[in-house]
Design a protein around this motif. Sequence first.
Motif, PDB file in Angstrom:
ATOM      1  N   ARG A 163       0.917  -1.163  -0.044  1.00  0.00           N
ATOM      2  CA  ARG A 163       0.092   0.346  -0.071  1.00  0.00           C
ATOM      3  C   ARG A 163       0.766   1.383  -0.077  1.00  0.00           C
ATOM      4  O   ARG A 163       0.342   2.295  -0.382  1.00  0.00           O
ATOM      5  CB  ARG A 163      -0.747   0.038   1.317  1.00  0.00           C
ATOM      6  N   THR A 164       2.177   1.000   0.504  1.00  0.00           N
ATOM      7  CA  THR A 164       2.866   2.334   0.489  1.00  0.00           C
ATOM      8  C   THR A 164       3.162   2.945  -0.658  1.00  0.00           C
ATOM      9  O   THR A 164       3.313   4.258  -0.962  1.00  0.00           O
ATOM     10  CB  THR A 164       4.491   1.944   1.083  1.00  0.00           C
ATOM     11  N   ASP A 165       3.441   2.262  -1.977  1.00  0.00           N
ATOM     12  CA  ASP A 165       3.789   2.720  -3.329  1.00  0.00           C
ATOM     13  C   ASP A 165       2.881   3.847  -3.667  1.00  0.00           C
ATOM     14  O   ASP A 165       3.182   4.912  -4.062  1.00  0.00           O
ATOM     15  CB  ASP A 165       3.756   1.748  -4.230  1.00  0.00           C
ATOM     16  N   ALA A 166       1.489   3.778  -3.443  1.00  0.00           N
ATOM     17  CA  ALA A 166       0.455   4.715  -3.735  1.00  0.00           C
ATOM     18  C   ALA A 166       0.630   5.768  -2.526  1.00  0.00           C
ATOM     19  O   ALA A 166       0.102   6.935  -3.091  1.00  0.00           O
ATOM     20  CB  ALA A 166      -0.816   4.133  -3.750  1.00  0.00           C
ATOM     21  N   ALA A 167       0.526   5.496  -1.363  1.00  0.00           N
ATOM     22  CA  ALA A 167       0.414   6.464  -0.489  1.00  0.00           C
ATOM     23  C   ALA A 167       1.692   7.345   0.158  1.00  0.00           C
ATOM     24  O   ALA A 167       1.439   8.349   0.605  1.00  0.00           O
ATOM     25  CB  ALA A 167      -0.026   5.784   1.085  1.00  0.00           C
ATOM     26  N   GLY A 168       2.707   6.814  -0.348  1.00  0.00           N
ATOM     27  CA  GLY A 168       4.019   7.380   0.006  1.00  0.00           C
ATOM     28  C   GLY A 168       4.595   6.930   1.456  1.00  0.00           C
ATOM     29  O   GLY A 168       3.904   6.633   2.173  1.00  0.00           O
ATOM     30  N   LEU A 169       5.936   7.357   1.707  1.00  0.00           N
ATOM     31  CA  LEU A 169       6.723   6.800   3.064  1.00  0.00           C
ATOM     32  C   LEU A 169       6.074   7.766   4.091  1.00  0.00           C
ATOM     33  O   LEU A 169       6.477   7.006   5.135  1.00  0.00           O
ATOM     34  CB  LEU A 169       8.030   7.117   2.727  1.00  0.00           C
ATOM     35  N   ASP A 170       5.643   8.819   3.945  1.00  0.00           N
ATOM     36  CA  ASP A 170       5.301   9.387   5.306  1.00  0.00           C
ATOM     37  C   ASP A 170       3.757   9.226   5.449  1.00  0.00           C
ATOM     38  O   ASP A 170       3.411   9.904   6.636  1.00  0.00           O
ATOM     39  CB  ASP A 170       5.564  10.930   5.002  1.00  0.00           C
ATOM     40  N   THR A 187       0.444   7.447   6.972  1.00  0.00           N
ATOM     41  CA  THR A 187       0.197   6.400   8.056  1.00  0.00           C
ATOM     42  C   THR A 187      -0.025   5.062   7.952  1.00  0.00           C
ATOM     43  O   THR A 187      -0.779   4.944   7.090  1.00  0.00           O
ATOM     44  CB  THR A 187      -0.605   7.223   9.057  1.00  0.00           C
ATOM     45  N   ALA A 188       1.138   4.305   8.279  1.00  0.00           N
ATOM     46  CA  ALA A 188       0.878   2.825   7.627  1.00  0.00           C
ATOM     47  C   ALA A 188       0.008   1.986   8.936  1.00  0.00           C
ATOM     48  O   ALA A 188      -0.574   0.895   8.592  1.00  0.00           O
ATOM     49  CB  ALA A 188       2.186   2.375   7.476  1.00  0.00           C
ATOM     50  N   TRP A 189       0.213   2.556   9.951  1.00  0.00           N
ATOM     51  CA  TRP A 189      -0.357   1.810  11.261  1.00  0.00           C
ATOM     52  C   TRP A 189      -0.581   2.629  12.339  1.00  0.00           C
ATOM     53  O   TRP A 189       0.098   3.897  12.706  1.00  0.00           O
ATOM     54  CB  TRP A 189       0.501   0.482  11.460  1.00  0.00           C
ATOM     55  N   GLU A 190      -1.538   2.406  13.143  1.00  0.00           N
ATOM     56  CA  GLU A 190      -1.624   3.402  14.461  1.00  0.00           C
ATOM     57  C   GLU A 190      -2.254   2.626  15.444  1.00  0.00           C
ATOM     58  O   GLU A 190      -2.791   1.653  15.371  1.00  0.00           O
ATOM     59  CB  GLU A 190      -2.786   4.477  14.155  1.00  0.00           C
ATOM     60  N   ASP A 202      -2.706   3.123  19.801  1.00  0.00           N
ATOM     61  CA  ASP A 202      -2.788   4.176  21.038  1.00  0.00           C
ATOM     62  C   ASP A 202      -2.276   5.355  20.764  1.00  0.00           C
ATOM     63  O   ASP A 202      -1.693   5.931  21.666  1.00  0.00           O
ATOM     64  CB  ASP A 202      -1.921   3.428  22.095  1.00  0.00           C
ATOM     65  N   GLY A 203      -2.923   5.978  19.716  1.00  0.00           N
ATOM     66  CA  GLY A 203      -2.574   7.394  19.197  1.00  0.00           C
ATOM     67  C   GLY A 203      -1.224   7.690  18.607  1.00  0.00           C
ATOM     68  O   GLY A 203      -0.984   8.676  18.351  1.00  0.00           O
ATOM     69  N   VAL A 204      -0.447   6.546  18.710  1.00  0.00           N
ATOM     70  CA  VAL A 204       0.769   6.636  17.952  1.00  0.00           C
ATOM     71  C   VAL A 204       0.595   6.385  16.337  1.00  0.00           C
ATOM     72  O   VAL A 204       0.366   5.072  16.018  1.00  0.00           O
ATOM     73  CB  VAL A 204       2.068   5.746  18.573  1.00  0.00           C
ATOM     74  N   ARG A 205       1.064   7.184  15.446  1.00  0.00           N
ATOM     75  CA  ARG A 205       1.183   7.035  14.021  1.00  0.00           C
ATOM     76  C   ARG A 205       2.435   6.494  13.465  1.00  0.00           C
ATOM     77  O   ARG A 205       3.172   7.049  13.791  1.00  0.00           O
ATOM     78  CB  ARG A 205       0.496   8.192  13.388  1.00  0.00           C
ATOM     79  N   VAL A 206       2.334   5.283  12.786  1.00  0.00           N
ATOM     80  CA  VAL A 206       3.564   4.849  12.292  1.00  0.00           C
ATOM     81  C   VAL A 206       3.727   5.152  10.880  1.00  0.00           C
ATOM     82  O   VAL A 206       2.700   4.748  10.252  1.00  0.00           O
ATOM     83  CB  VAL A 206       3.783   3.174  12.543  1.00  0.00           C
ATOM     84  N   PRO A 207       4.784   5.708  10.453  1.00  0.00           N
ATOM     85  CA  PRO A 207       4.647   6.203   9.069  1.00  0.00           C
ATOM     86  C   PRO A 207       5.349   4.905   8.340  1.00  0.00           C
ATOM     87  O   PRO A 207       5.780   3.969   8.887  1.00  0.00           O
ATOM     88  CB  PRO A 207       5.755   7.163   8.943  1.00  0.00           C
ATOM     89  N   ALA A 208       4.740   4.726   7.101  1.00  0.00           N
ATOM     90  CA  ALA A 208       4.941   3.865   6.289  1.00  0.00           C
ATOM     91  C   ALA A 208       6.611   3.367   6.205  1.00  0.00           C
ATOM     92  O   ALA A 208       6.934   2.333   6.215  1.00  0.00           O
ATOM     93  CB  ALA A 208       4.628   3.943   4.698  1.00  0.00           C
TER      94      ALA A 208
END
Length: 190
Positions: free
Chosen positions: A120-127, A129-132, A134-140
């Motif tokens: 999914r990252t190819d379309a969305a880009g490395l920055d 949010t790939a996963w979240e 407890d309020g912490v957003r994990v960039p792709a």
Amino acid sequence: MSLAVPAAADRAALADVVARVVRLDPAAVVRLRAAGDTVALWAATPFAVLVTTAAPGRVEPADVTVMASDLLAALSVVDAPEVDPGRAVDDRWRGDLPAGVGWDVIGEIRADEIDAVVARTDAAGLDATAWEADGVRVPARCVVAVAGMGWPEGGAAVPVALSDDGAWMRLDAGRAAVVRHRRPALTVLM
């Protein structure tokens, strides 16, 4: 200068992580830091995240940066508890490191979901949010770095844990982890 890691299995595990770093960036540097009876290894990746692992041992001096390729050669060629990690290149290290304590596990992602997130990252880009959790957003870019390092090994049975210390996030994939500031560092212009 010396790196002493008594157990052959621990030396092999360090060499494995360094080899993966070199595969991603042949010009990478590795920072070795003493932490009690443990040596922590840190390396930057092309994904703007840090990779870290640790092993029982010692390093002298207690905080030194070396070329990853030199360290890999030392760990791969010399079958001894103590090796010369290469010449110091401390001026090549950029950035700070998180504290060694204060991490709270706040979520997990199954290993078999890593590939789907990367796709999914190819379309969305490395920055994006790939996963979240407890309020912490994990960039792709963090999940891509985990996959780029070839982790986790062992398939779907091994989850990747998300930890947080308030300023940094950490994705633990077995004996190694990917670490990133939760918020981008500010640039000071003078």
